[in-house]
Design an enzyme around this catalytic site. Structure first.
Site, PDB file in Angstrom:
ATOM      1  N   CYS A  43      86.950  -5.155  36.771  1.00 22.40           N
ATOM      2  CA  CYS A  43      86.899  -3.582  36.095  1.00 22.40           C
ATOM      3  C   CYS A  43      85.518  -3.167  35.852  1.00 22.40           C
ATOM      4  O   CYS A  43      85.186  -3.965  34.967  1.00 22.40           O
ATOM      5  CB  CYS A  43      88.254  -2.843  36.191  1.00 22.40           C
ATOM      6  N   HIS A  99      93.107  -5.184  35.026  1.00 21.71           N
ATOM      7  CA  HIS A  99      93.653  -5.670  34.063  1.00 21.71           C
ATOM      8  C   HIS A  99      94.825  -3.923  33.672  1.00 21.71           C
ATOM      9  O   HIS A  99      94.825  -3.388  34.583  1.00 21.71           O
ATOM     10  CB  HIS A  99      92.364  -5.162  33.057  1.00 21.71           C
ATOM     11  N   CYS A 102      94.646   0.100  33.885  1.00 23.58           N
ATOM     12  CA  CYS A 102      93.642   0.974  34.423  1.00 23.58           C
ATOM     13  C   CYS A 102      93.384   1.955  34.851  1.00 23.58           C
ATOM     14  O   CYS A 102      94.176   3.054  34.798  1.00 23.58           O
ATOM     15  CB  CYS A 102      92.717  -0.160  34.936  1.00 23.58           C
TER      16      CYS A 102
HETATM   17 CO    CO Z   1      90.467  -0.303  34.892  1.00 23.34          CO
END
Ligand code: CO
Length: 216
Positions: A43, A99, A102
């Site tokens: 991400c 994660h 998020c």
């Molecule tokens: Co994220």
């Protein structure tokens, strides 16, 4: 914020000096080229820097990051990174790392309109639709979010193995492992979701591409 901008160069000078102190040949060696064994798809979140959390040095991880670590099969940028990593750099491991907490995944659970990004988050809503039953059976909203983060990673692992790039590598007897991980921003630990795929056997048949193209 000019002060912050200048700080970048200060930090950089210090990093060069510190690095050279530890290894005078560091930059000379890296300049020769890269042979990273890992492709990391993570991400864009500023709290999840691939190299730092895995203790990997420059040269060891080829990195692609986007909002919510998505593998969208029409994303030319992702496909190019994947193709280069698999077919030129010969990586052995492809890691999708999501994660907890998020923002992209959490937003995709709601109906608030944010902007252009809504169209990107739409892909995550599709993951919700596939797993709606499981997700809505979890009463605690934090737990539901966390599970959605995990399911989204797992879906991206499958999406990677549906690509012709990964399937052709397997068919050519390449060792290529596709892993799904989640990073816990609350404590810093990485969790292996144990969904590693190393050949296409687990995929439904209709996703498996025939290999006549590569045998030509
Ligand atoms: Co994220």
């Amino acid at each position: 914020m000019p002060q912050l901008f200048e700080q970048l160069f200060e930090n950089n000078k210090k990093w060069v000096a510190d690095t050279l102190k530890k290894d005078p040949e560091f930059f000379k060696d890296l300049a020769k080229g890269q042979t990273p064994p890992i492709l990391w798809i993570g991400c864009s979140d500023s709290r999840v820097p691939a190299n730092d959390i895995t203790g990997m040095k420059p040269g060891q991880v080829f990195v692609h990051r986007n909002i919510a670590n998505m593998v969208v099969h029409t994303d030319m940028s992702m496909l190019s990174v994947l193709d280069y990593a698999v077919n030129v750099l010969n990586v052995t491991h492809v890691i999708v790392c999501g994660h907890y907490g998020c923002g992209g995944v959490i937003t995709a659970m709601g109906s608030q309109q944010v902007g252009i990004i809504d169209n990107w988050l739409r892909h995550i809503k599709d993951v919700y639709r596939i797993h709606q039953k499981e997700l809505e059976a979890i009463a605690d909203m934090k737990e539901r979010e966390n599970r959605f983060v995990e399911l989204n990673v797992i879906e991206q692992v499958f999406d990677l193995s549906k690509t012709s790039i990964v399937q052709n590598a397997w068919r050519n007897k390449r060792k290529l492992f596709v892993h799904g991980l989640v990073y816990d921003i609350n404590n810093g630990y990485l969790k292996d979701l144990d969904v590693t795929i190393e050949n296409g056997d687990e995929l439904p048949k209709y996703y498996l591409l025939d290999q006549s193209f590569i045998n030509k």
